[in-house]
Design a protein around this motif. Structure first.
Motif, PDB file in Angstrom:
ATOM      1  N   UNK A 118       1.339  -6.606  -8.429  1.00  0.00           N
ATOM      2  CA  UNK A 118       2.013  -5.240  -8.525  1.00  0.00           C
ATOM      3  C   UNK A 118       1.266  -4.237  -8.167  1.00  0.00           C
ATOM      4  N   UNK A 119       1.934  -3.412  -7.436  1.00  0.00           N
ATOM      5  CA  UNK A 119       1.089  -2.185  -6.628  1.00  0.00           C
ATOM      6  C   UNK A 119       1.981  -1.060  -6.851  1.00  0.00           C
ATOM      7  N   UNK A 120       1.641   0.157  -7.516  1.00  0.00           N
ATOM      8  CA  UNK A 120       2.537   1.046  -7.506  1.00  0.00           C
ATOM      9  C   UNK A 120       1.741   2.518  -7.201  1.00  0.00           C
ATOM     10  N   UNK A 134      -1.775   7.065   4.158  1.00  0.00           N
ATOM     11  CA  UNK A 134      -1.591   6.047   3.294  1.00  0.00           C
ATOM     12  C   UNK A 134      -1.901   4.730   3.620  1.00  0.00           C
ATOM     13  N   UNK A 135      -1.358   4.771   4.899  1.00  0.00           N
ATOM     14  CA  UNK A 135      -1.633   3.217   5.820  1.00  0.00           C
ATOM     15  C   UNK A 135      -3.436   2.887   5.486  1.00  0.00           C
ATOM     16  N   UNK A 136      -3.948   3.727   5.918  1.00  0.00           N
ATOM     17  CA  UNK A 136      -5.397   3.545   5.694  1.00  0.00           C
ATOM     18  C   UNK A 136      -5.768   3.298   4.522  1.00  0.00           C
ATOM     19  N   UNK A 137      -5.302   3.756   3.402  1.00  0.00           N
ATOM     20  CA  UNK A 137      -5.593   3.422   1.948  1.00  0.00           C
ATOM     21  C   UNK A 137      -5.262   1.930   1.503  1.00  0.00           C
ATOM     22  N   UNK A 138      -3.897   1.504   2.177  1.00  0.00           N
ATOM     23  CA  UNK A 138      -3.218   0.227   1.932  1.00  0.00           C
ATOM     24  C   UNK A 138      -4.351  -0.683   2.687  1.00  0.00           C
ATOM     25  N   UNK A 139      -4.483  -0.449   3.922  1.00  0.00           N
ATOM     26  CA  UNK A 139      -5.612  -1.377   4.465  1.00  0.00           C
ATOM     27  C   UNK A 139      -6.878  -1.636   4.040  1.00  0.00           C
ATOM     28  N   UNK A 140      -7.283  -0.579   3.281  1.00  0.00           N
ATOM     29  CA  UNK A 140      -8.573  -0.469   2.595  1.00  0.00           C
ATOM     30  C   UNK A 140      -8.552  -1.443   1.513  1.00  0.00           C
ATOM     31  N   UNK A 146      -6.635  -9.383  -2.383  1.00  0.00           N
ATOM     32  CA  UNK A 146      -5.687 -10.205  -1.834  1.00  0.00           C
ATOM     33  C   UNK A 146      -4.296  -9.827  -2.458  1.00  0.00           C
ATOM     34  N   UNK A 147      -3.301 -10.375  -1.525  1.00  0.00           N
ATOM     35  CA  UNK A 147      -1.968 -10.020  -2.026  1.00  0.00           C
ATOM     36  C   UNK A 147      -1.402 -11.278  -2.542  1.00  0.00           C
ATOM     37  N   UNK A 148      -0.800 -11.400  -3.897  1.00  0.00           N
ATOM     38  CA  UNK A 148      -0.440 -12.520  -4.373  1.00  0.00           C
ATOM     39  C   UNK A 148       0.932 -12.977  -3.453  1.00  0.00           C
ATOM     40  N   UNK A 149       1.420 -14.125  -4.027  1.00  0.00           N
ATOM     41  CA  UNK A 149       2.444 -14.794  -3.043  1.00  0.00           C
ATOM     42  C   UNK A 149       3.947 -14.046  -3.220  1.00  0.00           C
ATOM     43  N   UNK A 150       3.942 -13.615  -4.412  1.00  0.00           N
ATOM     44  CA  UNK A 150       5.147 -12.838  -5.009  1.00  0.00           C
ATOM     45  C   UNK A 150       4.511 -11.439  -5.469  1.00  0.00           C
ATOM     46  N   UNK A 151       5.203 -10.425  -4.867  1.00  0.00           N
ATOM     47  CA  UNK A 151       4.685  -9.130  -5.060  1.00  0.00           C
ATOM     48  C   UNK A 151       5.974  -8.281  -5.235  1.00  0.00           C
ATOM     49  N   UNK A 152       5.521  -7.126  -6.013  1.00  0.00           N
ATOM     50  CA  UNK A 152       6.300  -6.013  -6.464  1.00  0.00           C
ATOM     51  C   UNK A 152       5.628  -4.668  -6.237  1.00  0.00           C
ATOM     52  N   UNK A 170       5.400   2.026   4.571  1.00  0.00           N
ATOM     53  CA  UNK A 170       5.344   1.163   3.544  1.00  0.00           C
ATOM     54  C   UNK A 170       5.987  -0.161   3.564  1.00  0.00           C
ATOM     55  N   UNK A 171       7.172  -0.129   4.108  1.00  0.00           N
ATOM     56  CA  UNK A 171       8.024  -1.403   4.214  1.00  0.00           C
ATOM     57  C   UNK A 171       7.031  -2.551   4.764  1.00  0.00           C
ATOM     58  N   UNK A 172       6.563  -2.274   6.021  1.00  0.00           N
ATOM     59  CA  UNK A 172       5.609  -2.973   6.820  1.00  0.00           C
ATOM     60  C   UNK A 172       4.530  -3.586   6.049  1.00  0.00           C
ATOM     61  N   UNK A 173       4.173  -2.924   5.195  1.00  0.00           N
ATOM     62  CA  UNK A 173       3.001  -3.344   4.151  1.00  0.00           C
ATOM     63  C   UNK A 173       3.392  -3.749   2.953  1.00  0.00           C
ATOM     64  N   UNK A 174       4.780  -4.508   2.731  1.00  0.00           N
ATOM     65  CA  UNK A 174       5.147  -5.113   1.677  1.00  0.00           C
ATOM     66  C   UNK A 174       5.891  -4.456   0.794  1.00  0.00           C
ATOM     67  N   UNK A 175       6.154  -3.128   0.720  1.00  0.00           N
ATOM     68  CA  UNK A 175       6.858  -2.193  -0.178  1.00  0.00           C
ATOM     69  C   UNK A 175       8.174  -2.362  -0.143  1.00  0.00           C
TER      70      UNK A 175
END
Length: 465
Positions: A118-120, A134-140, A146-152, A170-175
């Motif tokens: 989970x990431x909020x 914000x994308x720099x934050x997510x990349x960092x 690591x990202x779990x197989x199923x995420x929220x 956000x959407x291309x980064x899994x949101x």
């Protein structure tokens, strides 16, 4: 049968919202230390030191990550969050670097790359930050974790400044989930709370989110705001239903100026609806939402049957923490940023609330923790009961690990609520009735042994209604 007016006058008392147990005012700071917090974190992750940072099964446990982005360009006077008002966007990059350093410090404690389920992103106003930053934050983050197989993954968006670039990034980064703060559509109310936001902005932000791939769009609306009338609530709910967000948080304005300072003193008590008016605002709004196909999920929350939150409730997997209600659960939640609260299940830790302290502690390679609480055995039992009530509207003491010595005292206090048809007490189980759902905070309070043993002498909490 007791009237609604009778119940409101009887049960409208100061009470916690129970995003944690013990509640923050009852944390035992004297017995808390950063070292005890680190140990509770390892315990929550089942990470004994001799296992090299892995569980006995060799699998990394998933965690939740909450990131507090405190900056806002304007002060919304209804808001009780930690925020910093500025129009200077040069604050973005230094803050992001500080967040990433804090995450790296937690990674050192854990002993391996965290697996994030989970990431909020909350605030403040997360969309104060540019999409690029914000994308720099997510990349960092995912250079460290690591990202779990199923995420929220989700974020809080301001309809006035959430752009298509934000949503696409956000959407291309899994949101897949966004929650928009709406509050109310009446201009007089909006001026009082300093949140000018026409329906067209919310409509545009909602449609843009769906068109860019978001599968769950939420709206926050509030009753009990200054100058707000029953007609205002009806109008706001009608417009909300027109857009059919997947989730709705329909909650009571918490008037706590003695805690939050001058921000909530821009209007006086006389401008607020009475408790009876607030209850009527809630009941009529709730009736409209149920008629439109929403289902009541926990306290003050509604969801369509197609939404993951409803499905989680049906499966018994719904959870509540400092991020509110969630459709999945991890045993550990790490909070980054100003005032963010972390939860290891066995302990809580809250960060400092000023940028100066936050940056200074991180520069000195010190976790920016200001206070916390390590739960004892009693706390863990009571916490589970309160979570059961808040998430499932029921709890039981059929098993030995659910029993506690003061249970008979608690049940005696609950008899009055049972007499008012708010709960049903069976031999080893308590059920909240349909009428009682609106009073679930009051149902939890007798279980709150810390509150019962030490009643506050001054105002600590907002009113329950």
């Amino acid at each position: 049968m007791k009237s609604d007016a009778y119940l409101v006058s009887k049960y409208n008392v100061p009470g916690p919202r129970y995003t944690s147990y013990p509640t923050v005012p009852y944390w035992e700071g004297d017995s808390f230390s950063v070292s005890s917090w680190k140990e509770s974190l390892k315990k929550g992750l089942s990470l004994p030191n001799d296992k090299g940072g892995l569980t006995i099964s060799g699998k990394r446990p998933s965690i939740s990550l909450y990131i507090h982005l405190p900056f806002c360009e304007n002060m919304c006077t209804f808001c009780g969050c930690t925020k910093r008002i500025t129009k200077n966007h040069l604050v973005e990059k230094p803050y992001i670097q500080a967040l990433l350093k804090e995450l790296r410090m937690y990674t050192g404690i854990i002993g391996h790359r965290p697996l994030i389920q989970q990431l909020h992103l909350g605030g403040g106003t997360p969309t104060f930050f540019s999409a690029e930053n914000l994308e720099d934050l997510l990349i960092g983050i995912f250079e460290i974790a690591d990202m779990a197989e199923e995420v929220e993954f989700s974020f809080e968006g301001h309809p006035n400044n959430t752009t298509r670039e934000h949503l696409k990034m956000f959407n291309r980064n899994g949101f897949t989930r966004v929650c928009y703060g709406v509050q109310d559509y009446n201009e007089t109310v909006q001026k009082a709370i300093n949140r000018i936001q026409p329906f067209e902005n919310v409509e545009c932000a909602t449609l843009e989110a769906r068109s860019t791939g978001f599968t769950s769009v939420g709206h926050d609306i509030i009753f009990g705001l200054p100058f707000q009338t029953q007609e205002d609530v009806i109008n706001t709910v009608k417009k909300t239903i027109k857009l059919m967000p997947d989730r709705i948080a329909f909650y009571s304005y918490a008037h706590v100026p003695w805690i939050k300072g001058n921000g909530q003193r821009g209007y006086s008590e006389e401008h607020l609806p009475s408790p009876e008016q607030k209850r009527l605002q809630y009941e009529i709004g709730k009736k409209m939402l149920l008629k439109a196909g929403y289902v009541e999920i926990g306290m003050d929350h509604f969801a369509l049957k197609s939404d993951a939150l409803y499905k989680a409730q049906q499966a018994g997997n719904i959870h509540r923490n400092f991020m509110g209600y969630t459709s999945s659960k991890t045993d550990v939640m790490i909070g980054l940023g100003l005032s963010a609260i972390s939860d290891s299940w066995y302990g809580f830790a809250q960060n400092v609330k000023t940028l100066k302290e936050y940056y200074e502690l991180l520069r000195n390679d010190t976790l920016p923790v200001m206070r916390g609480h390590i739960l004892n055995e009693e706390d863990l039992v009571i916490r589970k009961h309160i979570l059961n009530l808040m998430c499932n509207f029921e709890t039981s003491w059929e098993n030995k690990n659910q029993f506690f010595p003061e249970l008979s005292y608690v049940l005696a206090q609950l008899k009055e609520l049972e007499g008012d048809d708010l709960i049903v007490i069976k031999s080893q189980k308590l059920l909240v009735t349909e009428k009682g759902k609106a009073y679930v905070r009051n149902v939890c309070m007798p279980f709150d042994l810390r509150l019962q043993r030490k009643k506050p002498q001054t105002k600590l909490f907002s009113m329950t209604i």
